[in-house]
Scaffold this motif. Sequence first.
Motif, PDB file in Angstrom:
ATOM      1  N   PHE A 222       0.833  -1.206   0.000  1.00  0.00           N
ATOM      2  CA  PHE A 222       0.000   0.000   0.000  1.00  0.00           C
ATOM      3  C   PHE A 222       0.871   1.261   0.000  1.00  0.00           C
ATOM      4  CE2 PHE A 222      -4.160  -1.754   2.059  1.00  0.00           C
ATOM      5  CZ  PHE A 222      -4.341  -2.560   0.952  1.00  0.00           C
ATOM      6  N   MET A 223       1.923   1.234   0.810  1.00  0.00           N
ATOM      7  CA  MET A 223       2.823   2.395   0.881  1.00  0.00           C
ATOM      8  C   MET A 223       3.477   2.643  -0.476  1.00  0.00           C
ATOM      9  SD  MET A 223       2.752   3.628   4.018  1.00  0.00           S
ATOM     10  CE  MET A 223       4.289   4.516   4.267  1.00  0.00           C
ATOM     11  N   GLY A 224       3.861   1.568  -1.144  1.00  0.00           N
ATOM     12  CA  GLY A 224       4.450   1.701  -2.477  1.00  0.00           C
ATOM     13  C   GLY A 224       3.460   2.307  -3.457  1.00  0.00           C
TER      14      GLY A 224
ATOM     15  N   ARG B 137       1.933  12.482  -0.266  1.00  0.00           N
ATOM     16  CA  ARG B 137       2.803  12.690   0.882  1.00  0.00           C
ATOM     17  C   ARG B 137       2.043  13.175   2.111  1.00  0.00           C
ATOM     18  NH1 ARG B 137       6.014  14.492  -3.478  1.00  0.00           N
ATOM     19  NH2 ARG B 137       5.435  16.669  -3.167  1.00  0.00           N
ATOM     20  N   LYS B 138       0.754  13.433   1.954  1.00  0.00           N
ATOM     21  CA  LYS B 138      -0.091  13.832   3.070  1.00  0.00           C
ATOM     22  C   LYS B 138      -1.532  13.481   2.715  1.00  0.00           C
ATOM     23  CE  LYS B 138      -1.573  17.774   5.898  1.00  0.00           C
ATOM     24  NZ  LYS B 138      -1.450  19.235   6.147  1.00  0.00           N
ATOM     25  N   VAL B 139      -2.297  13.070   3.745  1.00  0.00           N
ATOM     26  CA  VAL B 139      -3.705  12.718   3.514  1.00  0.00           C
ATOM     27  C   VAL B 139      -4.574  13.680   4.305  1.00  0.00           C
ATOM     28  CG1 VAL B 139      -5.485  10.950   3.725  1.00  0.00           C
ATOM     29  CG2 VAL B 139      -3.126  10.295   3.145  1.00  0.00           C
TER      30      VAL B 139
ATOM     31  N   ASN C 276      -6.059   0.397  10.668  1.00  0.00           N
ATOM     32  CA  ASN C 276      -5.450   1.095  11.798  1.00  0.00           C
ATOM     33  C   ASN C 276      -3.934   0.985  11.786  1.00  0.00           C
ATOM     34  OD1 ASN C 276      -7.460   2.245  13.977  1.00  0.00           O
ATOM     35  ND2 ASN C 276      -8.427   0.415  13.136  1.00  0.00           N
ATOM     36  N   THR C 277      -3.434  -0.191  11.445  1.00  0.00           N
ATOM     37  CA  THR C 277      -1.985  -0.365  11.361  1.00  0.00           C
ATOM     38  C   THR C 277      -1.420   0.445  10.202  1.00  0.00           C
ATOM     39  OG1 THR C 277      -2.270  -2.605  12.229  1.00  0.00           O
ATOM     40  CG2 THR C 277      -0.142  -2.075  11.273  1.00  0.00           C
ATOM     41  N   PHE C 278      -2.177   0.517   9.127  1.00  0.00           N
ATOM     42  CA  PHE C 278      -1.774   1.310   7.972  1.00  0.00           C
ATOM     43  C   PHE C 278      -1.645   2.787   8.349  1.00  0.00           C
ATOM     44  CE2 PHE C 278      -3.273   3.159   3.706  1.00  0.00           C
ATOM     45  CZ  PHE C 278      -1.978   3.238   3.204  1.00  0.00           C
ATOM     46  N   ARG C 279      -2.619   3.304   9.074  1.00  0.00           N
ATOM     47  CA  ARG C 279      -2.574   4.707   9.488  1.00  0.00           C
ATOM     48  C   ARG C 279      -1.360   4.968  10.376  1.00  0.00           C
ATOM     49  NH1 ARG C 279      -3.622   8.564  13.168  1.00  0.00           N
ATOM     50  NH2 ARG C 279      -4.767  10.424  12.462  1.00  0.00           N
ATOM     51  N   THR C 280      -1.108   4.062  11.315  1.00  0.00           N
ATOM     52  CA  THR C 280       0.047   4.218  12.208  1.00  0.00           C
ATOM     53  C   THR C 280       1.347   4.237  11.408  1.00  0.00           C
ATOM     54  OG1 THR C 280      -1.118   3.088  14.003  1.00  0.00           O
ATOM     55  CG2 THR C 280       1.274   3.191  14.156  1.00  0.00           C
ATOM     56  N   THR C 281       1.448   3.359  10.426  1.00  0.00           N
ATOM     57  CA  THR C 281       2.652   3.289   9.593  1.00  0.00           C
ATOM     58  C   THR C 281       2.824   4.566   8.774  1.00  0.00           C
ATOM     59  OG1 THR C 281       2.397   0.883   9.431  1.00  0.00           O
ATOM     60  CG2 THR C 281       3.852   1.937   7.836  1.00  0.00           C
ATOM     61  N   LEU C 282       1.732   5.099   8.249  1.00  0.00           N
ATOM     62  CA  LEU C 282       1.797   6.346   7.488  1.00  0.00           C
ATOM     63  C   LEU C 282       2.360   7.479   8.332  1.00  0.00           C
ATOM     64  CD1 LEU C 282      -1.620   6.250   5.573  1.00  0.00           C
ATOM     65  CD2 LEU C 282       0.659   6.122   4.537  1.00  0.00           C
ATOM     66  N   VAL C 283       1.819   7.604   9.530  1.00  0.00           N
ATOM     67  CA  VAL C 283       2.241   8.706  10.411  1.00  0.00           C
ATOM     68  C   VAL C 283       3.713   8.548  10.789  1.00  0.00           C
ATOM     69  CG1 VAL C 283       1.886   9.777  12.665  1.00  0.00           C
ATOM     70  CG2 VAL C 283      -0.094   9.107  11.271  1.00  0.00           C
ATOM     71  N   LYS C 284       4.109   7.299  11.117  1.00  0.00           N
ATOM     72  CA  LYS C 284       5.512   7.068  11.488  1.00  0.00           C
ATOM     73  C   LYS C 284       6.452   7.327  10.322  1.00  0.00           C
ATOM     74  CE  LYS C 284       4.832   3.707  15.221  1.00  0.00           C
ATOM     75  NZ  LYS C 284       5.069   2.287  15.653  1.00  0.00           N
TER      76      LYS C 284
ATOM     77  N   GLY D 271       6.090   9.723   8.202  1.00  0.00           N
ATOM     78  CA  GLY D 271       6.081  11.135   7.867  1.00  0.00           C
ATOM     79  C   GLY D 271       4.957  11.550   6.948  1.00  0.00           C
ATOM     80  N   ILE D 272       4.007  10.646   6.704  1.00  0.00           N
ATOM     81  CA  ILE D 272       2.842  10.990   5.882  1.00  0.00           C
ATOM     82  C   ILE D 272       1.679  11.275   6.833  1.00  0.00           C
ATOM     83  CG2 ILE D 272       1.232  10.206   4.099  1.00  0.00           C
ATOM     84  CD1 ILE D 272       3.449   8.401   3.026  1.00  0.00           C
ATOM     85  N   ALA D 273       1.397  12.550   7.044  1.00  0.00           N
ATOM     86  CA  ALA D 273       0.371  12.945   8.007  1.00  0.00           C
ATOM     87  C   ALA D 273      -1.020  12.552   7.501  1.00  0.00           C
ATOM     88  CB  ALA D 273       0.432  14.450   8.259  1.00  0.00           C
ATOM     89  N   VAL D 274      -1.870  12.140   8.437  1.00  0.00           N
ATOM     90  CA  VAL D 274      -3.274  11.824   8.126  1.00  0.00           C
ATOM     91  C   VAL D 274      -4.125  12.662   9.069  1.00  0.00           C
ATOM     92  CG1 VAL D 274      -5.034  10.030   7.985  1.00  0.00           C
ATOM     93  CG2 VAL D 274      -2.645   9.459   7.464  1.00  0.00           C
ATOM     94  N   THR D 275      -4.857  13.610   8.527  1.00  0.00           N
ATOM     95  CA  THR D 275      -5.617  14.520   9.392  1.00  0.00           C
ATOM     96  C   THR D 275      -6.866  13.868   9.969  1.00  0.00           C
ATOM     97  OG1 THR D 275      -6.879  15.367   7.496  1.00  0.00           O
ATOM     98  CG2 THR D 275      -4.818  16.502   8.054  1.00  0.00           C
ATOM     99  N   GLY D 276      -7.414  12.903   9.256  1.00  0.00           N
ATOM    100  CA  GLY D 276      -8.648  12.271   9.707  1.00  0.00           C
ATOM    101  C   GLY D 276      -8.397  11.024  10.528  1.00  0.00           C
ATOM    102  N   LYS D 277      -9.431  10.205  10.667  1.00  0.00           N
ATOM    103  CA  LYS D 277      -9.355   8.989  11.487  1.00  0.00           C
ATOM    104  C   LYS D 277      -9.756   7.776  10.649  1.00  0.00           C
ATOM    105  CE  LYS D 277     -14.064   9.810  13.125  1.00  0.00           C
ATOM    106  NZ  LYS D 277     -14.947  10.011  14.301  1.00  0.00           N
ATOM    107  N   VAL D 278      -9.579   6.624  11.258  1.00  0.00           N
ATOM    108  CA  VAL D 278     -10.049   5.386  10.631  1.00  0.00           C
ATOM    109  C   VAL D 278     -11.517   5.210  11.001  1.00  0.00           C
ATOM    110  CG1 VAL D 278      -9.818   2.891  10.546  1.00  0.00           C
ATOM    111  CG2 VAL D 278      -7.768   4.327  10.678  1.00  0.00           C
ATOM    112  N   THR D 279     -12.340   5.031   9.994  1.00  0.00           N
ATOM    113  CA  THR D 279     -13.770   4.917  10.262  1.00  0.00           C
ATOM    114  C   THR D 279     -14.406   3.895   9.328  1.00  0.00           C
ATOM    115  OG1 THR D 279     -15.854   6.154  10.367  1.00  0.00           O
ATOM    116  CG2 THR D 279     -14.280   6.827   8.687  1.00  0.00           C
ATOM    117  N   PRO D 280     -15.304   3.045   9.850  1.00  0.00           N
ATOM    118  CA  PRO D 280     -15.978   2.073   8.971  1.00  0.00           C
ATOM    119  C   PRO D 280     -17.133   2.710   8.224  1.00  0.00           C
ATOM    120  CG  PRO D 280     -16.672   1.760  11.237  1.00  0.00           C
ATOM    121  CD  PRO D 280     -15.630   2.850  11.263  1.00  0.00           C
ATOM    122  N   ARG D 281     -17.374   2.289   7.025  1.00  0.00           N
ATOM    123  CA  ARG D 281     -18.531   2.729   6.257  1.00  0.00           C
ATOM    124  C   ARG D 281     -19.019   1.521   5.460  1.00  0.00           C
ATOM    125  NH1 ARG D 281     -17.779   7.697   2.268  1.00  0.00           N
ATOM    126  NH2 ARG D 281     -17.304   8.735   4.256  1.00  0.00           N
ATOM    127  N   MET D 282     -19.935   0.789   6.085  1.00  0.00           N
ATOM    128  CA  MET D 282     -20.374  -0.473   5.479  1.00  0.00           C
ATOM    129  C   MET D 282     -21.161  -0.254   4.188  1.00  0.00           C
ATOM    130  SD  MET D 282     -18.939  -2.549   7.369  1.00  0.00           S
ATOM    131  CE  MET D 282     -18.251  -2.718   9.014  1.00  0.00           C
TER     132      MET D 282
END
Length: 489
Positions: free
Chosen positions: A173-175, A183-185, A280-288, A290-301
């Motif tokens: 996914f990072m690739g 570089r930022k979400v 959630n792990t993806f978001r943590t990896t992005l932030v670590k 240096g790719i900032a994510v302003t929002g949160k992880v949220t389900p949308r079925m």
Amino acid sequence: MVNYRKYISGVAVLASGFFLAQSTVSTVLYSQAYENQKNTLNLPSPVTSVAERTVLSAKELVDINVNTMMADPVLKNANWGFVVYDPKTKKVISSYNENTPLVPASTTKLLTTETALSLLGENYRWITQLEYSGTIDENGTLNGNLYVVGSGDPSLGTNKAGAWSYRDIISDFMGGLSREGIRKVNGDIIIQTALFKGNITRLPENVVWLENNNYYLPVGTTREINPANEKLIMKKSGLVSDKKYFYMSPYANQMVYADKYEGDGILTTKLPDAPAYLANTFRTTLVKSGIAVTGKVTPRMTDATPESRKLVSAYKSPTLGDIIFYTNQHSDNSLAEALLKTAGFQKLGDQTSESGRIVVTSHLKDESFDMIGLNYMDGSGLSRSNNVTPISQVKFLTSLMNEKYYKTYFTSLPVGGQSGTLKRMFIGAGNGQVFAKTGTLNKVKTLAGYLKTNSGKTLVFSLMVNNYSGSVDMVKKRMEKILEPALDL
């Protein structure tokens, strides 16, 4: 030539063999009259002529072993059944209690995995996609959302059957984001999947919550927590007359108990909500990274007004054939339950266990499965409310031999003395000749599958033992003894 010394350990057994040689029925009943008469019989010496030693056929030796097991201390008070069946002649060679409904334990997976193969095909794969909406500006900022779109992949992140780990999928996914120049979400990471969406699901009745130190959960969401552990919250004998061990499940939001606890207070779960954990792990990896994510992880079925999205990366699961191989070799309960729900979703558009059960039983009826005595409660065989007869198992296995996916199905079964859950059985006789699914619950041991005889024939068998005495190893040895002369059929 059959060397009967290999199978007959005493004069009494030999005598019963001579009675059986005169019988044309396949089911041998234990005779109390024989017990009363055996001291008056004129029995041949063990060192008699070759001609006398060949009087017993392989079939009679199988019958003798079944007959002696009826008086065996481990099995004499058990409820058990046995069938060995010739798929070419469509006839029972030997049997005992063949029409008795018994708890099949994990041989239930034979029905679940075959239904999935029939409905989906052995090359079916689940796809988990990373997509994005919105636009990417000149600074690499995505003004939009990332979407993790799941399809109910039961192997996602597990390394099972060759599946990628979460780390590998996230790296891919990072690739993909790097190729898109993101570089930022400036948005959320949205989990979107219509499969396995229930927050609270209950296991079928009489499920064994704790079996061999593993705590089994229904397919369901774990939200944002890593389902690595569950805690023992109470160990107290004052609540009930017998000592019980109580656990709180944060995933199903209910307290459950087991009769026995063997561990240090930590119970390993079997099935996370993989897309949620991945996101959630993806978001943590992005932030670590240096790719900032302003929002949160949220389900949308569901999404009444879906955004226009672009595909970034798509991860494909191993094939269904690979997953079924892993399921049957390792008797993996979580994969079996997920296959049940996948079958329900594919046929009825509903991811519940109940839909899965309807689809499986309907499929079995269409395939002319002998429904008498069948009670199919779950996909894995953990429920003690499951029931099936030995004769229906062997006729079902026989019917599959003409299916186009039979080779894949057959190959998925553990091999005696060599692989999977049969690696430690049939170390001597039967090594490499028994291809079968095992089943184990407390006081339940089962085995059903195919047998390659010394003459090259393929036979089908079912052997199910409920409520035995002694240890499971003692039952295994008796199972081996019952089947050993069948190799010469």
